[in-house]
Design an enzyme around this catalytic site. Structure first.
Site, PDB file in Angstrom:
ATOM      1  N   HIS A 103       0.838  -1.201   0.000  1.00 25.22           N
ATOM      2  CA  HIS A 103       0.000   0.000   0.000  1.00 25.22           C
ATOM      3  C   HIS A 103       0.880   1.261   0.000  1.00 25.22           C
ATOM      4  O   HIS A 103       1.949   1.285   0.604  1.00 25.22           O
ATOM      5  CB  HIS A 103      -0.937   0.014   1.211  1.00 25.22           C
ATOM      6  CG  HIS A 103      -1.973   1.090   1.084  1.00 25.22           C
ATOM      7  ND1 HIS A 103      -1.735   2.380   1.469  1.00 25.22           N
ATOM      8  CD2 HIS A 103      -3.220   1.069   0.544  1.00 25.22           C
ATOM      9  CE1 HIS A 103      -2.816   3.113   1.192  1.00 25.22           C
ATOM     10  NE2 HIS A 103      -3.725   2.333   0.631  1.00 25.22           N
ATOM     11  N   GLU A 170      -4.265   1.489  -7.327  1.00 23.01           N
ATOM     12  CA  GLU A 170      -4.507   2.658  -6.483  1.00 23.01           C
ATOM     13  C   GLU A 170      -3.558   3.773  -6.896  1.00 23.01           C
ATOM     14  O   GLU A 170      -2.410   3.815  -6.419  1.00 23.01           O
ATOM     15  CB  GLU A 170      -4.249   2.312  -5.006  1.00 23.01           C
ATOM     16  CG  GLU A 170      -5.173   1.262  -4.439  1.00 23.01           C
ATOM     17  CD  GLU A 170      -5.474   1.502  -2.967  1.00 23.01           C
ATOM     18  OE1 GLU A 170      -6.641   1.398  -2.614  1.00 23.01           O
ATOM     19  OE2 GLU A 170      -4.551   1.830  -2.192  1.00 23.01           O
TER      20      GLU A 170
HETATM   21  O1  LIG Z   1      -6.124   3.296   0.133  1.00 22.78           O
HETATM   22  C1  LIG Z   1      -7.286   2.993  -0.014  1.00 22.78           C
HETATM   23  C2  LIG Z   1      -7.764   1.621   0.212  1.00 22.78           C
HETATM   24  O2  LIG Z   1      -6.741   0.850   0.698  1.00 22.78           O
HETATM   25  C3  LIG Z   1      -8.286   3.987  -0.394  1.00 22.78           C
HETATM   26  O3  LIG Z   1      -8.582   4.772   0.702  1.00 22.78           O
HETATM   27  P1  LIG Z   1      -9.626   5.959   0.529  1.00 22.78           P
HETATM   28  O4  LIG Z   1     -10.787   5.407  -0.228  1.00 22.78           O
HETATM   29  O5  LIG Z   1      -9.956   6.370   1.911  1.00 22.78           O
HETATM   30  O6  LIG Z   1      -8.931   7.032  -0.299  1.00 22.78           O
END
Ligand SMILES: O=C(CO)COP(=O)(O)O
Length: 261
Positions: A103, A170
């Site tokens: 992450h 992400e």
């Molecule tokens: O990093 C995320 C999921 O692991 C996304 O977080 P948010 O949706 O709070 O931006």
């Protein structure tokens, strides 16, 4: 070989909720999942990633509801003198199915780089856990550039590995933001990642989901380019999760109708 569900919805609680809040939230999520046709028909798979101390009670709360449980991190090693670490073997033993790796917050705040992320991905697979492998560009860029960078990142991280993975796309700039990346951006990058995975038998059963300020209203716009969502803040309200499961059902119904004409 396990076939991938049509839609995968993951939720990381990060470090937002206290212990009892986590258990109460989990009870509500289990109740929703246990009666929602998207989950009961197997169309959608829902997994939750609470903090380590909540894993055992959450696993027992969600048992029988169709919700799966995973950890937000794991050690690269399986056992030994690694103070403060939690091994994949231990996570598997307590009922986890998933372990998140790579992450952006772990990279930025805890100095994890590609070598560590690849080693943790290997540790998850070695212990029978599906890695939720986060990839995504750091800064906002064109969708084609983002796709090229992210596919290259995935290729680097999965080099030499075998097993089903959930790839969480992400874009780092879209995490914790007011809104997600644009639909076109998400679709382009997720489609490129899905194509890359689909061409490699060693990752059969793999899926690509989108995370970064995702919430209700997004899934339907992504068509079948993304295999689901990875939710953060916008899953704190269980009603939002129920709405997203409704959207998964609607999307699948539309896709099934499209396939039959
Ligand atoms: O990093 C995320 C999921 O692991 C996304 O977080 P948010 O949706 O709070 O931006």
């Amino acid at each position: 070989m396990r076939t991938a569900p049509a839609v995968t919805i993951g939720i990381s609680l990060k470090m937002y909720l206290g212990h009892h809040q986590t258990l109460n939230w989990s009870r509500r999520i289990a109740a929703i999942a246990g009666r929602h046709p998207a989950v009961t028909t197997g169309l959608a798979e829902l997994f939750v990633l609470p903090s380590f101390p909540a894993l055992v009670p959450v696993a027992s709360i969600v048992a029988g509801s169709g919700v799966r449980v995973g950890a937000q991190d794991l050690a690269a090693e399986d056992a030994g003198p690694y103070t403060g670490e939690v091994s994949g073997a231990h996570l598997k033993e307590i009922g986890c199915d998933y372990a998140e790796v790579g992450h952006a917050e772990r990279r930025r705040l805890f100095g994890e780089g590609d070598t560590v992320v690849a080693a943790k991905t290997a540790a998850a697979l070695r212990n029978g856990l599906t890695p939720v492998l986060c990839v995504g560009e750091l800064n906002q860029t064109s969708r084609d550039d983002a796709a090229a960078r992210t596919v290259a990142e995935l290729e680097r991280l999965l080099y030499g590995l075998t097993g089903p993975v959930v790839v969480a796309y992400e874009p780092q700039w879209a995490i914790g933001a007011p809104r997600p990346a644009s639909t076109e951006h998400i679709r382009t990058v997720c489609a490129a990642l899905s194509d890359w995975l689909a061409g490699r038998a060693e990752f059969a059963g793999g899926r690509v989901i989108y995370g970064g300020s995702a919430g209700p209203g997004l899934l339907g716009d992504l068509g079948t380019d993304a295999g689901g969502l990875f939710l953060g803040r916008f899953a704190h309200d269980p009603a939002a999760v129920e709405t997203i499961l409704d959207e998964a059902l609607a999307l699948h119904g539309a896709a099934a109708e499209g396939a039959s004409v």
